[in-house]
Design an enzyme around this catalytic site. Structure first.
Site, short mmCIF file in Angstrom:
data_model
loop_
_atom_site.label_atom_id
_atom_site.label_comp_id
_atom_site.label_asym_id
_atom_site.label_seq_id
_atom_site.Cartn_x
_atom_site.Cartn_y
_atom_site.Cartn_z
N HIS A 109 0.44 -1.16 0.14
CA HIS A 109 -0.08 0.12 -0.41
C HIS A 109 0.77 1.46 -0.25
O HIS A 109 1.77 1.20 0.20
CB HIS A 109 -0.91 -0.21 1.31
CG HIS A 109 -1.66 -1.06 1.25
ND1 HIS A 109 -3.63 -0.25 0.68
CD2 HIS A 109 -1.62 -2.75 1.49
CE1 HIS A 109 -4.02 -2.36 1.25
NE2 HIS A 109 -3.12 -3.03 1.55
N GLU A 200 3.17 -0.33 4.53
CA GLU A 200 2.90 1.26 3.27
C GLU A 200 4.22 1.35 2.79
O GLU A 200 5.04 1.71 4.44
CB GLU A 200 2.25 1.55 4.72
CG GLU A 200 0.70 1.30 5.12
CD GLU A 200 -0.68 1.71 4.70
OE1 GLU A 200 -0.12 2.70 3.41
OE2 GLU A 200 -1.29 1.17 4.74
#
Length: 359
Positions: A109, A200
């Site tokens: 992500h 992330e």
């Protein structure tokens, strides 16, 4: 997964190129590929990527698929009923997980810089009342998250984006960060028997193209070291008295039961990610006596092979019936069952009860 979070898809393309071009040139990569089956899906949401006409660091409609659905809120959830309509992309990934024996995974992500680990959702059974939703394999997940963070160029520093939330050592329990229903990470762990973390990778979701090479350099070593962790723990095969594989046998480490028990695949193979140490492994063929054996697990990630330990059931000569856990909120059901057997208040006056729930 989110079409407007582009760094992950780009570095995975770099990873593919690096693995292929380094084979038989780099001894570490050569051994890794000779001993590891690697699947790479650069994007789960191509429509969202194509829909992102104007790049933005924070938010665009490209987060969603063509039907306007967030794919990371679209999976069956182990804690509550997810009423979202299963999307074609989600169903394809669920089928993929079901048809393969995945052991370790990462879900990429953008929008932060942190390695987040399961659970993303939670209830009292997993300790969420204390702000942390703990899985039975919490120690392994922390290790996996730190492996990525500490091998990343800067993630380990734990610096937040734009003075927002900071993450000590660059890792976080998903629920502690924010509660999430219908995520792929929890689904894969509960129903796919696969340890997945969420990575992330960039504060800016859709950065300028000239920054992509730096993102690849920042993540290159972390990706390789993370893949090596698939060789943690113990693996083996469960067979009958004739040496035939027994599928659907339950194989678990004592003291860390999964709400959906981990079972052998069609080849009778099992894989358990465990940190180095001494464990009792319980192999069970339904209808027969369990086998409990103690194993000493070393750190074999550098040798690209987990400890091998087989189980042979001398009194079994039939194939175990196919079994799978329903895609229902299993932890919600466990919470309700626990509440149903709690002693009443007047009993508590007479005795002290310590209820230990494996989280």
């Amino acid at each position: 997964m989110h079409g407007d979070e582009t760094v992950g898809r780009e570095i995975l393309l770099h990873l593919i190129d690096f693995l292929v071009t380094s084979y038989r040139r780099d001894p570490v990569i050569t051994r890794l590929l000779n001993n590891t089956r690697i699947h790479i899906m650069p994007t789960m949401n191509p429509d969202g990527f194509e829909a992102t006409k104007v790049p933005d660091c924070y938010y665009t409609q490209g987060r969603y698929n063509k039907n306007g659905e967030d794919l990371n809120r679209n999976f069956p959830d182990a804690f509550e009923n997810n009423n979202a309509s299963i999307q074609p992309e989600t169903q394809a990934v669920m089928n993929w997980i079901k048809n393969e024996t995945f052991v370790l995974s990462a879900n990429l992500h953008g929008g932060a810089l942190v390695a987040s680990y399961t659970f993303d959702n939670g209830n009292s059974v997993t300790g969420s009342l204390k702000g942390y939703s703990r899985s039975p394999d919490d120690d392994v997940f922390i290790h996996l998250a730190k492996t990525y963070s500490f091998n990343h160029a800067s993630m380990y520093k734990g610096t937040g984006c734009d003075n927002r939330h900071t993450f000590p050592e660059g890792i976080t329990n998903g629920y502690s960060w924010y509660q999430l229903e219908g995520g792929m990470q929890d689904y894969n762990y509960v129903w796919g028997q696969c340890f997945e973390i969420t990575l992330e990778l960039s504060c800016c979701k859709y950065p300028p193209a000239d920054q992509l090479e730096r993102f690849w350099r920042d993540n290159k070593a972390a990706l390789i070291e993370y893949i090596k962790q698939v060789h943690l723990g113990v693996k083996g095969q469960v067979t009958d008295k004739n040496g035939n594989p027994i599928p659907n046998a339950i194989v678990e480490a004592k003291g860390r039961p999964h709400v959906c028990p981990y079972r052998t695949n069609e080849q009778g193979e099992y894989f358990l990610l465990l940190l180095p140490g001494t464990y009792v492994i319980n192999a069970t063929v339904p209808g027969f006596k369990s086998m409990l054996e103690t194993v000493e697990i070393p750190d074999n990630t550098g040798n690209f092979s987990a400890l091998k330990h087989d189980f042979s059931f001398s009194d079994v000569s039939i194939r175990s019936r196919a079994a799978s856990c329903p895609k229902t909120p299993l932890y919600q059901e466990l919470e309700q069952a626990s509440a149903a057997v709690k002693p009443t208040l007047h009993i508590l006056v007479l005795m002290t009860v310590t209820l230990v729930i494996f989280k």
